[in-house]
Design an enzyme around this catalytic site. Structure first.
Site, PDB file in Angstrom:
ATOM      1  N   HIS A 241      -3.017   1.277   1.211  1.00  0.00           N
ATOM      2  CA  HIS A 241      -3.782  -0.225   1.222  1.00  0.00           C
ATOM      3  C   HIS A 241      -3.510  -0.856  -0.600  1.00  0.00           C
ATOM      4  O   HIS A 241      -4.064  -1.710  -0.830  1.00  0.00           O
ATOM      5  CB  HIS A 241      -5.880   0.133   0.791  1.00  0.00           C
ATOM      6  CG  HIS A 241      -5.454   0.985   2.391  1.00  0.00           C
ATOM      7  ND1 HIS A 241      -5.827   0.500   3.521  1.00  0.00           N
ATOM      8  CD2 HIS A 241      -5.542   2.611   2.384  1.00  0.00           C
ATOM      9  CE1 HIS A 241      -6.745   1.188   4.757  1.00  0.00           C
ATOM     10  NE2 HIS A 241      -6.074   2.445   3.650  1.00  0.00           N
TER      11      HIS A 241
HETATM   12  C1  BDR Z   1      -9.753   2.204   0.084  1.00  0.00           C
HETATM   13  O1  BDR Z   1     -10.453   3.148   0.459  1.00  0.00           O
HETATM   14  C2  BDR Z   1      -9.109   4.586  -0.934  1.00  0.00           C
HETATM   15  O2  BDR Z   1      -9.919   5.485  -0.100  1.00  0.00           O
HETATM   16  C3  BDR Z   1      -7.854   3.737  -1.580  1.00  0.00           C
HETATM   17  O3  BDR Z   1      -7.871   4.655  -1.936  1.00  0.00           O
HETATM   18  C4  BDR Z   1      -8.419   2.685  -0.700  1.00  0.00           C
HETATM   19  O4  BDR Z   1      -8.478   2.151  -1.913  1.00  0.00           O
HETATM   20  C5  BDR Z   1      -9.528   2.268   1.649  1.00  0.00           C
HETATM   21  O5  BDR Z   1     -10.806   2.158   2.568  1.00  0.00           O
END
Ligand code: BDR
Ligand code: CA
Length: 324
Positions: A241
């Site tokens: 992500h």
């Molecule tokens: C986001 O949530 C976190 O767990 C990850 O680091 C990312 O920023 C994804 O939904």
């Protein structure tokens, strides 16, 4: 391309760590003013510690790390140890940092930077938006000094905490609403895009074989995290992500998106943290964010692997911590 004056606000977290490494490995593209941390994937004490572990691993201890808000604006804290591990970086052993946390609060640092700088500031947000919201509430004038905000968050389709909501928005929906309504030049990278950028055995092997401790550490974290964040959502691998934010700043042509009207749901228990987006608002002037829709996964992994290959790194033979 001129160097971008960049602040990264984050909650490391495995994918935050990879994003930080990508930025730290790209000094020609970024003048990295500082890394600010927030409570999110794990509590603040761990996110600021993990950010320092990453700058140490990358041999960039001159990049200052600041601690920010220890909890969301209104809601009770939500964390994600089930994804990132109890330390936030389970899956690989890396050395402890030798440089301290900055004494200044992340919000104060951010406001000072916005007021002092001559260069336009880019803010990359990789976690809940609490720090930025508090800064905007405390010092609304800084909105003029922020060139752009590129945020990982939200989902046009299915969420990853609830069917409606993605973690970064769900963890502090009220902060997200403050940010979205602040009139900023905002680009949002939702799950719909990050789920296109998933690890494969070949991509993990390429990281593992980089020949510096950074590569095996990245592969180890991602294997651990992928068990939940990938397979748990029916994906073939682990979605990266947060690195999408840094890759977008470096090579925007790897992504596509369009202007949309964006609002954050803060009232409905069922849909708390929903990012409501409309690419065709009745009045086109209502469009308040660019929301990305596609990513070039091979191009993204080529960029990531090439950059991490050039990152000098301290060895994990030093006094090391974490990683189960
Ligand atoms: C986001 O949530 C976190 O767990 C990850 O680091 C990312 O920023 C994804 O939904
Ligand atoms: Ca994050």
């Amino acid at each position: 391309m001129a160097k971008q004056s960049l602040i990264i606000d984050c909650d490391p977290g495995v994918d935050d760590a990879i994003a930080l490494l990508l930025a730290l490995a790209s000094p020609d593209e970024f003048d990295l003013l500082g890394i600010t941390t927030v409570a999110g994937n794990v509590p603040l004490a761990l996110t600021q510690y993990n950010a320092r572990r990453i700058t140490h691993l990358a041999q960039r201890p001159e990049v200052p790390v600041y601690g920010g808000c220890p909890r969301p604006l209104l809601r009770s804290p939500v964390t994600a140890e089930h994804v990132h591990g109890q330390t936030g970086l389970d899956g690989a052993v890396i050395p402890d940092p030798t440089h301290p946390l900055q004494p200044q609060h992340a919000v104060a640092f951010f406001i000072d930077q916005c007021r002092a700088t001559q260069a336009p500031i880019t803010l990359a947000t990789l976690g809940p938006l609490t720090n930025l919201a508090v800064a905007l509430i405390q010092a609304p004038d800084i909105a003029q000094a922020i060139d752009r905000v590129v945020a990982m968050g939200g989902a046009l389709g299915r969420g990853n905490v609830t069917p409606s909501a993605e973690f970064n928005i769900y963890a502090d929906p009220h902060a997200a609403r403050v940010v979205v309504e602040a009139g900023l030049n905002l680009t949002l990278i939702p799950l719909d895009v990050t789920h296109q950028v998933i690890t494969t055995p070949e991509r993990l092997a390429a990281l593992e074989e980089l020949g510096s401790p950074v590569g095996p550490a990245a592969a180890g974290w991602l294997r651990h995290y992928g068990q939940r964040e990938g397979e748990g959502y029916g994906l073939a691998g682990a979605p990266l992500h947060d690195p999408c934010v840094i890759a977008y700043l470096m090579q925007p042509n790897l992504f596509s998106g369009r202007p949309m009207y964006l609002a954050i749901e803060t009232d409905s228990p069922l849909c708390l943290g929903r990012t409501v987006a409309d690419p065709h608002p009745a009045d086109p002037t209502l469009a308040n964010a660019t929301i990305l829709e596609t990513a070039d996964a091979p191009g993204f992994y080529a960029l990531l692997t090439e950059r991490l290959a050039h990152l000098p790194s301290v060895s994990s033979g030093e006094r090391a911590s974490s990683g189960s």
